[in-house]
Write a protein that holds these residues in place. Sequence first.
Motif, PDB file in Angstrom:
ATOM      1  N   LEU A 317     -97.723 -90.619  15.026  1.00 48.03           N
ATOM      2  CA  LEU A 317     -98.532 -89.501  15.238  1.00 48.03           C
ATOM      3  C   LEU A 317     -97.920 -88.678  16.612  1.00 48.03           C
ATOM      4  O   LEU A 317     -97.827 -87.524  16.769  1.00 48.03           O
ATOM      5  CB  LEU A 317     -99.909 -89.988  15.822  1.00 48.03           C
ATOM      6  CG  LEU A 317    -101.055 -90.226  14.562  1.00 48.03           C
ATOM      7  CD1 LEU A 317    -102.208 -91.055  15.305  1.00 48.03           C
ATOM      8  CD2 LEU A 317    -101.259 -89.031  13.858  1.00 48.03           C
ATOM      9  N   LYS A 322     -99.135 -84.858  16.925  1.00 49.75           N
ATOM     10  CA  LYS A 322    -100.659 -84.724  16.294  1.00 49.75           C
ATOM     11  C   LYS A 322    -101.439 -86.001  16.819  1.00 49.75           C
ATOM     12  O   LYS A 322    -100.680 -86.992  17.397  1.00 49.75           O
ATOM     13  CB  LYS A 322    -100.469 -84.928  14.818  1.00 49.75           C
ATOM     14  CG  LYS A 322     -99.730 -83.712  14.123  1.00 49.75           C
ATOM     15  CD  LYS A 322    -100.313 -82.316  14.630  1.00 49.75           C
ATOM     16  CE  LYS A 322     -99.530 -81.192  13.905  1.00 49.75           C
ATOM     17  NZ  LYS A 322    -100.045 -80.009  14.248  1.00 49.75           N
ATOM     18  N   ILE A 327    -105.358 -84.963  11.682  1.00 51.65           N
ATOM     19  CA  ILE A 327    -104.901 -85.518  10.236  1.00 51.65           C
ATOM     20  C   ILE A 327    -106.286 -85.175   9.350  1.00 51.65           C
ATOM     21  O   ILE A 327    -107.347 -85.460   9.533  1.00 51.65           O
ATOM     22  CB  ILE A 327    -104.886 -86.934  10.330  1.00 51.65           C
ATOM     23  CG1 ILE A 327    -103.503 -87.280  11.491  1.00 51.65           C
ATOM     24  CG2 ILE A 327    -104.162 -87.439   8.892  1.00 51.65           C
ATOM     25  CD1 ILE A 327    -102.111 -86.450  10.969  1.00 51.65           C
ATOM     26  N   ILE A 330    -106.131 -89.166   5.038  1.00 50.19           N
ATOM     27  CA  ILE A 330    -105.670 -90.261   5.538  1.00 50.19           C
ATOM     28  C   ILE A 330    -105.614 -91.568   4.497  1.00 50.19           C
ATOM     29  O   ILE A 330    -106.751 -91.525   3.575  1.00 50.19           O
ATOM     30  CB  ILE A 330    -106.771 -90.772   6.629  1.00 50.19           C
ATOM     31  CG1 ILE A 330    -106.755 -89.979   7.752  1.00 50.19           C
ATOM     32  CG2 ILE A 330    -106.373 -92.627   7.070  1.00 50.19           C
ATOM     33  CD1 ILE A 330    -107.865 -90.233   8.675  1.00 50.19           C
ATOM     34  N   SER A 391    -102.008 -78.282   6.312  1.00 50.29           N
ATOM     35  CA  SER A 391    -102.788 -79.567   6.830  1.00 50.29           C
ATOM     36  C   SER A 391    -101.928 -80.608   6.683  1.00 50.29           C
ATOM     37  O   SER A 391    -100.582 -80.609   6.452  1.00 50.29           O
ATOM     38  CB  SER A 391    -103.910 -79.627   5.565  1.00 50.29           C
ATOM     39  OG  SER A 391    -103.126 -80.254   4.198  1.00 50.29           O
ATOM     40  N   PHE A 392    -102.208 -81.829   7.536  1.00 45.71           N
ATOM     41  CA  PHE A 392    -101.387 -83.042   7.562  1.00 45.71           C
ATOM     42  C   PHE A 392    -102.080 -84.142   6.983  1.00 45.71           C
ATOM     43  O   PHE A 392    -103.172 -84.361   7.148  1.00 45.71           O
ATOM     44  CB  PHE A 392    -101.054 -83.262   8.978  1.00 45.71           C
ATOM     45  CG  PHE A 392     -99.974 -82.412   9.709  1.00 45.71           C
ATOM     46  CD1 PHE A 392     -98.747 -82.670   9.959  1.00 45.71           C
ATOM     47  CD2 PHE A 392    -100.620 -81.053   9.809  1.00 45.71           C
ATOM     48  CE1 PHE A 392     -97.744 -82.161  10.522  1.00 45.71           C
ATOM     49  CE2 PHE A 392     -99.503 -80.047  10.515  1.00 45.71           C
ATOM     50  CZ  PHE A 392     -98.187 -80.769  10.767  1.00 45.71           C
ATOM     51  N   ALA A 393    -101.312 -85.096   6.474  1.00 48.02           N
ATOM     52  CA  ALA A 393    -101.726 -86.359   5.646  1.00 48.02           C
ATOM     53  C   ALA A 393    -100.971 -87.338   6.392  1.00 48.02           C
ATOM     54  O   ALA A 393     -99.791 -87.464   6.704  1.00 48.02           O
ATOM     55  CB  ALA A 393    -101.407 -86.360   4.274  1.00 48.02           C
ATOM     56  N   LEU A 394    -101.664 -88.802   6.403  1.00 49.63           N
ATOM     57  CA  LEU A 394    -101.226 -90.056   7.002  1.00 49.63           C
ATOM     58  C   LEU A 394    -101.208 -91.018   6.062  1.00 49.63           C
ATOM     59  O   LEU A 394    -102.440 -91.050   5.412  1.00 49.63           O
ATOM     60  CB  LEU A 394    -101.777 -90.307   8.325  1.00 49.63           C
ATOM     61  CG  LEU A 394    -101.333 -91.480   9.352  1.00 49.63           C
ATOM     62  CD1 LEU A 394    -101.599 -91.281  10.803  1.00 49.63           C
ATOM     63  CD2 LEU A 394    -101.870 -92.635   8.627  1.00 49.63           C
ATOM     64  N   ILE A 409     -96.090 -89.264   8.085  1.00 50.32           N
ATOM     65  CA  ILE A 409     -96.882 -88.301   8.234  1.00 50.32           C
ATOM     66  C   ILE A 409     -96.326 -87.064   7.570  1.00 50.32           C
ATOM     67  O   ILE A 409     -95.060 -86.569   7.734  1.00 50.32           O
ATOM     68  CB  ILE A 409     -97.085 -87.948   9.704  1.00 50.32           C
ATOM     69  CG1 ILE A 409     -97.833 -89.044  10.209  1.00 50.32           C
ATOM     70  CG2 ILE A 409     -98.170 -86.579   9.854  1.00 50.32           C
ATOM     71  CD1 ILE A 409     -98.175 -89.039  11.922  1.00 50.32           C
ATOM     72  N   SER A 411     -96.686 -83.008   5.562  1.00 47.01           N
ATOM     73  CA  SER A 411     -97.309 -81.728   5.667  1.00 47.01           C
ATOM     74  C   SER A 411     -96.247 -80.564   4.979  1.00 47.01           C
ATOM     75  O   SER A 411     -94.963 -80.791   4.679  1.00 47.01           O
ATOM     76  CB  SER A 411     -97.484 -81.286   7.176  1.00 47.01           C
ATOM     77  OG  SER A 411     -98.033 -79.834   7.290  1.00 47.01           O
TER      78      SER A 411
END
Length: 511
Positions: A317, A322, A327, A330, A391-394, A409, A411
Amino acid sequence: MSTEVADTTPVIIGVGQYSERVGEPGYAALSYMDLAGRALAEAIADSGASGDVAGAIETLAAIRAFEMSRPDRTPPFGAADNVPRAIARRVGANPARAILTTTGGQTNQQLVGEFAQAIAGGASQCAVIVGSEAISTVLALSAKGEAPDWSEDVPGDVEDQGFGVEELLEPALMAHGAIGAIPLYALAENARRHRLGLGLEEYRREIGKLFAPFTKVAAANPHSAAPVERTAEELATVTDRNRIVAEPYPRMTVARDQVNQAAAVIVASAGLARELGVPQDKWVHIHAVTAATELKLSQRPDLAGNPASLASVDAALARAGKSIADISYIDFYSCFAIPVFNQCDHFGLSADDPRGLTLTGGLPFFGGAGNNYSAHAIAEAVERVRADRGSFALVGANGGWMSKYATGIYSTEPADWSANDRFAVLPKPSGAVPLCAEPVPSAVVETYTINHTAKGAEAIFLGRCDAGERVVGNADLSDPATAAAFNSGEPFGQRLTLTQDERGRTVGRLA
């Protein structure tokens, strides 16, 4: 945008998943190699490239299937002698580098970082991570007395990275019956339960509340091994069908290994992606990948904790710039509840977080596709951020008994790799608790589980001797007072008198 992204920037250009369920229409009883080949073909198609993606693959890493993950295991129907090249030839690829990876559920996520780093450094242009499991088919065919020949002779060099299980071995625990993931995770889970002051039934309800939303995601996922929505109460209630496998776990809340699933991820340089004609709306940027290794379970100062996994997520992160609030998507690795609970405890997340905590449905419900589960999570993350641009994904990937962790992470927002510092391997934690080298007269119980096998129930405990060193043993369930303490779910803090049995195992009775 094309002029803004440097040619050496690593991007995910394609992801693919393939699955089948025994007895359903179209079921073909595919081998490991065939499942993986189909997932890779899906990933190539997913890229939307006008050029020859298969011909551009320079590195192909095959994730070890479970039945190839230990020296004492042999695939019952055989397998290719060169797994990565067997998969590659199914799509017409001939990579210069073919890798058979080490064991561990964090491997695929970590490899995304390693390959991205190599691409950013100019050492590579296209790499593939692909794996599969066909355990459900193996069991179904074996039950019918069928034994197809899945062996293949495939020429070519292969880089076998070995099993990599040395850091996963817990000789003292395994000698006392903690063999396999379920009892080992149960020891950590009960330590957390004790820290929270919850009884067994109350804690099972908490596991049910955590996992009920996972089942809803799994029910909607066409690749799920068990696409059935269940209530928290259904997951928590112990029945003949939902029996205890190791306290505190009912059967429905542990990773499901009976799957036929495969997934693949293609990472390429932006320059090659342009040459191949991959549309830029397919590009997904890698903003950070971190990898961490934990102390062995028996050495951890806090038996409920997993600081390496938390450090991995925190570092990813931080490098991505971020917070967890930034996020949108997830996927926390969910072989059991505690790896998810640890992240929730750390970040203050609730089981009903509106974002959800899984993208697939989780390992007990979507399926625990061996060492390759997180490739499915990465594939889902890529799809989510493509559809929700910016958007962001983890993705958090776990290996062993919370032994290793890798975080990614993702995007569609570009990531600047000019400094090539977005992949990091974190230092291993210090402060290992030593095991007692010699027998001691007594120990105080820190955590335990009662493991249920075909041979019966066996209580395993971890404790401390008076010198502060760790003790591993079995509680003597033939002693009424000891059995009552352990069966009640509250042996924590009890002092056990220790003896050695004829097999050299430590046996404890309530003092």
